[in-house]
Enzyme design. Structure first.
Site, mmCIF file in Angstrom:
data_model
loop_
_atom_site.group_PDB
_atom_site.id
_atom_site.type_symbol
_atom_site.label_atom_id
_atom_site.label_comp_id
_atom_site.label_asym_id
_atom_site.label_seq_id
_atom_site.Cartn_x
_atom_site.Cartn_y
_atom_site.Cartn_z
ATOM 1 N N SER A 183 2.138 5.410 14.302
ATOM 2 C CA SER A 183 2.747 4.085 14.275
ATOM 3 C C SER A 183 3.234 3.675 15.667
ATOM 4 C CB SER A 183 3.883 4.095 13.249
ATOM 5 O OG SER A 183 4.244 2.792 12.902
ATOM 6 N N ASP A 431 -4.293 1.310 5.548
ATOM 7 C CA ASP A 431 -2.995 0.888 6.088
ATOM 8 C C ASP A 431 -3.134 -0.539 6.599
ATOM 9 O OD1 ASP A 431 -0.499 0.720 7.310
ATOM 10 O OD2 ASP A 431 -1.160 1.777 9.128
ATOM 11 N N HIS A 498 -0.808 4.525 6.009
ATOM 12 C CA HIS A 498 -0.189 4.676 7.321
ATOM 13 C C HIS A 498 0.200 6.122 7.615
ATOM 14 C CE1 HIS A 498 1.928 2.751 10.655
ATOM 15 N NE2 HIS A 498 3.026 3.398 10.371
#
Ligand code: NAG
Ligand code: NAG
Ligand code: NAG
Ligand code: NAG
Ligand code: NAG
Ligand code: NAG
Ligand code: NAG
Ligand code: NAG
Ligand code: NAG
Ligand code: NAG
Ligand code: NAG
Ligand code: NAG
Length: 636
Positions: A183, A431, A498
């Site tokens: 991320s 994601d 994710h």
């Protein structure tokens, strides 16, 4: 993108009850950060844990919290992987207790059960709570205010790692190491990598053996991410043919071919992280394809970290029943891991929707904080330090400085002198926070600007005993201007959101292990013979009565023959044959770095070691083959 752990989910594992490959207890340590046991451990772990603080500035005013989980196999030579969660402002302990760590917190947050696919299988994994202000990391100077931007984070991470290698764990100062994260760590990792690369070349950084980096669903190019999110959404059932035609008409930007419009031009962003479509015709058409409401608030009508995952119950509500306990009652077994659905990805039962609450409960417990050496000074008179998964203060004040990380990647790729420097960019393909398409396009650009050649065409990689498609990958390679081989592996993880190690634990362990341990210089993501297809749990404790090694119930037809052999240093006869019972096989040594043919100039430089190396006990280290090799491989 921000990691909102309120919707983090945890997998519960089903596993056989055989003894694990490695049953030896690790040598205990009298290091002051050594953690002999964690409260509520339901199983007998076989690796060392350390936790405490690293100095995140030269004046030792800033204290960065870390947990080091050493490898289950050969920790004294295994490489080090440094892990960062994103946010900005989210704690890497979420990575440890919800994703790739060896332990997961139970529903009530009072016990820990085993993640048999934890990444500390063959690697020592270091979790850093970065920057200061996140989790247990704190500032000893009461009068300073918590603030961070990309450069501040990089500097704190750099100082903390310097402290780790030189003062806190000097036995690691020659160890091969990788930087990794997911991320917003798509910014943390390249910024830190650039600093370390420069510092190594200037012979300042205490450990020269920086071997590569791995980034999962990285936030690396904000605008590209928004552009590709629209495509992702359109082709995942979030629009219709009519609306899509209108979008193509209203949102066309100059030079766009078909759907290559720069949709981000029709969006605004206050912080460079969250983007809101503007009120033009195009913007209004785009809004339903983003994750925000027209007023910019997060929509939360679906789990934008995993588009296909649904939580059917609100486990945070008052008096919510513990689903694990209910299931255990029905199954009449005490082994939590027995609840794992190993037969497919689907099923409401395979996931839990309460991870955030559990981890928070666990880490806000006094006994836990004492065991983890959470600073009494930081508690400032409270019984416990108030731990949260993400710091809102950090996030709200955060300044993004690298909306595009291209120059950082280019710097690292062109300036590393580490032989076979490797980058892995992996993305769960469902994601929508940091979608795989943006990473795909961005890496194509990075490869091009570094004259990297595609050496593996786009192709599937495989996992499991039935050789299922785990996703796709391709490889780019080049020799950089320092005459060093560099490679870039761009990979997707099919069906993962994710949080790849959470959504696809087995495939993620296979992926990262193959990346770190190439065989004959080649990374083969499909190799899985030393990753347990059906792992066995470590012996479990009956926590309530403290009677160890509670027998567990076998839940699945188990047709493997015999007990696995214990891992042995001498038994190194690698059997190349693929076999689902490979759990019994010895773990192969990974490629040792080759001795390079140094130029005279470089040889001269190589005698000029960073100061810190004098502080360690060489005779101790030279007993290890890897360490020996690493010495030869010291950057010239
Ligand atoms: C551990 O403690 C023992 C006994 O107190 C001491 O002799 C030894 O030097 C210590 N080792 C380390 C690494 O501190
Ligand atoms: C660190 O300490 C030195 C000497 O006390 C001081 O001059 C300097 O300003 C301090 N740096 C920071 C960032 O506080
Ligand atoms: C910070 O505050 C605590 C508690 O009020 C106090 O004990 C400590 O001395 C202070 N530290 C500094 C550096 O001012
Ligand atoms: C403490 O914080 C204040 C305010 O930011 C700053 O002026 C001072 O230099 C800091 N002191 C130390 C020792 O870092
Ligand atoms: C939206 O963005 C487009 C492209 O940048 C711009 O032309 C338009 O004026 C903006 N509209 C509004 C209402 O802000
Ligand atoms: C668009 O208009 C709505 C309604 O007036 C408003 O809430 C929103 O903030 C506007 N969006 C932008 C990006 O200006
Ligand atoms: C779940 O329950 C908690 C506690 O009652 C509440 O704060 C939260 O809003 C609920 N979440 C949803 C999605 O209903
Ligand atoms: C939760 O349980 C308590 C104690 O049994 C009860 O008083 C309370 O009403 C319950 N709350 C809900 C929302 O059911
Ligand atoms: C101490 O407790 C108070 C009240 O719960 C809380 O607001 C504060 O953040 C806590 N301080 C620390 C350092 O955890
Ligand atoms: C990669 O590993 C798989 C599984 O062991 C094997 O079938 C395949 O041949 C390997 N590929 C290469 C190029 O070695
Ligand atoms: C190493 O460099 C020397 C001098 O340039 C050269 O003669 C030799 O062939 C090189 N060896 C290797 C293995 O490349
Ligand atoms: C280095 O390690 C060796 C072997 O463990 C030990 O005999 C020796 O005393 C150590 N030397 C120093 C300087 O610590």
């Amino acid at each position: 993108m921000r990691e909102y752990p309120s919707i983090l989910l945890v997998l519960i594992y089903f596993v056989r009850s055989e003894p694990d490959v490695v049953t030896d207890q690790p040598k205990t340590s009298n290091h002051s950060d050594y953690v002999p046991s964690l409260p509520g451990m339901l199983y007998q772990h076989n690796f060392n844990i350390f936790s405490g603080y690293l100095n995140a500035d030269k004046n030792a005013t800033l204290k960065m919290f870390y947990i080091l989980t050493e490898a289950k196999i050969r920790p004294e030579t295994a490489p080090l992987l440094v892990w960062f969660n994103g946010g900005p402002g989210c704690s890497s302990l979420t990575g440890m207790f919800v994703e790739l760590g060896p332990v997961y917190a139970n529903f009530f947050g009072d016990t820990l059960f085993e993640n048999p696919y934890s990444w500390n299988f063959k690697a020592n994994v270091l979790f850093l709570e970065s920057p200061i202000g996140v989790g247990f990391s704190y500032d000893t100077n009461n009068s300073s205010t918590i603030y961070a931007d990309d450069d501040v984070v990089a500097e704190q991470n750099y100082q903390s790692l310097t402290d780790f290698f030189s003062r806190v764990h000097p036995q690691y100062h020659r160890r091969t190491f990788f930087l990794a994260g997911e991320s917003y760590a798509g910014v943390y990792v390249p910024t830190l990598a650039a600093k370390i690369t420069q510092s190594i070349n200037e012979r300042i950084f205490p450990n020269v053996n920086f071997q590569g980096m791995a980034i999962g669903n990285g936030f690396m190019n904000a605008e590209l991410s928004m552009n590709k999110l629209i495509l992702w959404a359109a082709y995942h059932g979030r629009t219709s043919a009519d609306e899509w035609d209108q979008i193509k008409e209203a949102c066309r930007t100059e030079g766009a071919k078909d759907v290559d419009s720069e949709f981000s031009k029709f969006m605004t962003s206050k912080n460079g992280i969250e983007y809101i479509p503007n009120n033009s015709t195009c913007g209004k058409l785009l809004q339903p394809l983003t994750n925000v409401k027209p007023n910019g608030e997060l929509a939360w009508t679906f789990d934008f970290y995993n588009y296909y995952r649904t939580c059917y119950h609100n486990f945070s509500s008052e008096n919510a029943t513990n689903p694990i306990q209910k299931a255990l009652e029905a199954l009449q077994t005490k082994n939590i891991a027995a609840l794992m659905n190993t037969f497919s990805d689907d099923g409401k039962f395979a996931y839990a929707c309460w991870a955030e609450d559990s981890v928070s409960t666990y880490l806000n417990d006094k006994e836990t904080q004492d065991a983890l050496h959470v600073s009494v000074e930081a508690r400032r008179g409270n019984e416990t330090y108030e731990w949260t998964t993400c710091s809102d203060v950090i996030f709200e004040k955060y300044k993004v400085k690298y909306k595009n990380t291209k120059e950082l990647f280019n710097y690292v790729l062109q300036n590393t002198r580490r032989k076979d420097f490797r980058i892995l960019i992996f993305s769960g393909d469902i994601d929508t926070a940091c979608n795989f398409m943006a990473d795909d396009y961005f890496m194509r650009e990075i490869a091009k600007s570094n004259n990297m050649e595609k050496t593996n065409a786009h192709q599937p990689w495989f996992t499991s005993e039935t050789q299922q498609e785990a996703g796709f990958y391709r490889t780019y390679e080049a020799i950089n201007r320092r005459k060093t081989k560099i490679s870039l592996h761009v990979l997707t993880v099919k069906g993962s959101g994710h949080f790849v190690p959470l959504d696809r634990p087995q495939a993620s362990l296979q992926m990262i292990s193959n990346f770190m341990f190439p065989l004959s210089g080649k990374v083969n993501f499909s190799r899985n013979h030393d990753i347990y297809a059906n792992p066995s749990l470590s012996p479990i404790f009956d926590y309530e009565t403290a009677s160890a090694n509670l027998p567990t119930t076998e839940m699945e037809g188990d047709d493997t023959s015999g007990d696995p052999q214990p891992e042995s240093e001498t038994d190194n006869s690698a059997n190349e044959e693929e076999n689902v019972e490979a759990v019994t096989k010895p773990i192969e040594e990974y490629d040792q770095p080759e001795k390079t043919n140094e130029t005279k100039e470089e040889e001269a430089e190589s005698t000029d070691k960073p100061e810190i190396q004098e502080e360690t006990n060489m005779s101790e280290e030279s007993e290890s083959i890897t360490e020996e090799k690493n010495k030869e491989e010291d950057i010239a």
